[in-house]
Design a protein around this motif. Structure first.
Motif, short mmCIF file in Angstrom:
data_model
loop_
_atom_site.label_atom_id
_atom_site.label_comp_id
_atom_site.label_asym_id
_atom_site.label_seq_id
_atom_site.Cartn_x
_atom_site.Cartn_y
_atom_site.Cartn_z
N VAL A 201 0.86 -1.19 0.00
CA VAL A 201 0.00 0.00 0.00
C VAL A 201 0.89 1.23 0.00
N THR A 202 0.56 2.20 -0.84
CA THR A 202 1.40 3.39 -0.94
C THR A 202 0.54 4.61 -1.21
N LEU A 203 1.08 5.77 -0.91
CA LEU A 203 0.42 7.04 -1.16
C LEU A 203 1.17 7.75 -2.28
N VAL A 204 0.47 8.04 -3.38
CA VAL A 204 1.14 8.58 -4.56
C VAL A 204 0.33 9.73 -5.15
N HIS A 205 1.01 10.47 -6.02
CA HIS A 205 0.30 11.36 -6.93
C HIS A 205 0.41 10.75 -8.32
N ASP A 206 -0.74 10.37 -8.88
CA ASP A 206 -0.76 9.87 -10.25
C ASP A 206 -0.62 11.04 -11.22
N LEU A 207 0.22 10.85 -12.24
CA LEU A 207 0.51 11.94 -13.18
C LEU A 207 -0.57 11.98 -14.25
N ALA A 208 -1.62 12.73 -13.98
CA ALA A 208 -2.77 12.79 -14.89
C ALA A 208 -2.35 13.21 -16.29
N VAL A 209 -1.41 14.15 -16.37
CA VAL A 209 -1.03 14.69 -17.67
C VAL A 209 -0.32 13.64 -18.52
N LEU A 210 0.39 12.69 -17.89
CA LEU A 210 1.05 11.62 -18.63
C LEU A 210 0.12 10.44 -18.86
N GLN A 211 -0.97 10.39 -18.12
CA GLN A 211 -1.93 9.30 -18.25
C GLN A 211 -3.06 9.65 -19.22
N GLY A 212 -3.04 10.87 -19.74
CA GLY A 212 -4.07 11.28 -20.68
C GLY A 212 -5.40 11.59 -20.04
#
Length: 262
Positions: A201-212
């Motif tokens: 389990v981890t806490l992250v920021h998903d890179l929306a701009v790279l994920q489209g």
């Protein structure tokens, strides 16, 4: 640092009584920016995009989590400086000194495209995700919970503290040491390390701009130039060192804030 020293909650907002502890801390944190600093060959040859440092808002959140959430594992060194891992060597590969030098040249030249002042390269951190993952690169997720940062707080434009900047510069500059090839070519952290089954389990920021995915606060166009810069870097590595790397799916790209379990 206590949760109450962060952005004050608004009327009708979350309280400790009604929300999980980590969710509450996240919800009281203002949005901020991660600014790309350099492409970098990490230990074991992993290719990363390093950011200039955690901005104060995220550092305060990390400190609040460390101080108020019991039972967490010690923070791993890899999340003490912000980065996005882009790809790993295939399982049978080991960097030769010549390959490492070529990668270093590519990293330096492609990093020259990055600017700390360019908002179109900056990553807007306006939400975090708690991920229960099935593999370390987060390409397979069993469960995820998205938590928006403080919904009414203005964007916190403070730059990382000098100590944060120095930490990242120190890590990135290691690649210029004559002895660093040994660390970059060490066993471990190949493709299977990231893609084989491993729960955590981890806490992250998903890179929306790279994920489209659609970007919040799109009027400022945060990060709109970043996908092209990352794509150019990957294309160049593939052109000059074909087949050496396995690139993580764009849909999984993220920056880790704090490991929570595993």
């Amino acid at each position: 640092m206590s949760a109450t020293s962060m952005v004050p909650e608004t009327a009708g907002g979350p309280t400790l009584a009604t929300n999980s502890q980590i969710e509450y801390l996240i919800s009281q944190t203002p949005p901020s920016l991660l600014r790309p600093m350099a492409f970098f060959v990490s230990w074991h040859g992993v290719l990363t995009l390093a950011y200039s440092g955690f901005p104060p808002a995220l550092m305060e959140l990390k400190q609040a989590i460390n101080q108020t959430v019991d039972g967490l594992p010690s923070e791993y060194s890899g999340s003490k400086w912000p980065k996005t891992s882009l790809g790993a060597l295939h399982d049978k590969a080991r960097l030769t000194p010549e390959q490492f030098e070529r990668l270093n040249v590519i990293c330096r030249e492609e990093s020259a495209k990055l600017s700390q002042q360019a908002d179109k390269q900056a990553v807007l951190v306006d939400q975090l995700t708690v991920v229960f993952y099935e593999c370390r690169c987060l390409e397979r997720r069993l469960l995820e919970h998205v938590v928006p940062l403080h919904p009414t707080a203005p964007l916190d434009l403070r730059q990382p503290e000098a100590s944060e900047l120095d930490r990242v510069r120190g890590v990135v500059s290691e690649a210029d040491s004559p002895e660093y090839w040994f660390l970059a070519s060490k066993d471990g952290s190949r493709e299977s390390h990231y893609r084989s089954s491993n729960l955590g389990v981890t806490l992250v920021h998903d890179l929306a701009v790279l994920q489209g995915r659609p970007r919040a606060r799109a009027a400022a166009d945060y990060g709109s130039d970043l996908p092209g810069i990352v794509r150019s870097f990957r294309d160049r590595v593939e052109a000059e060192l074909p087949g050496l790397y396995r690139w993580f799916n764009d849909s999984s790209l993220h920056s880790t804030v704090r490991a929570l379990m595993g």
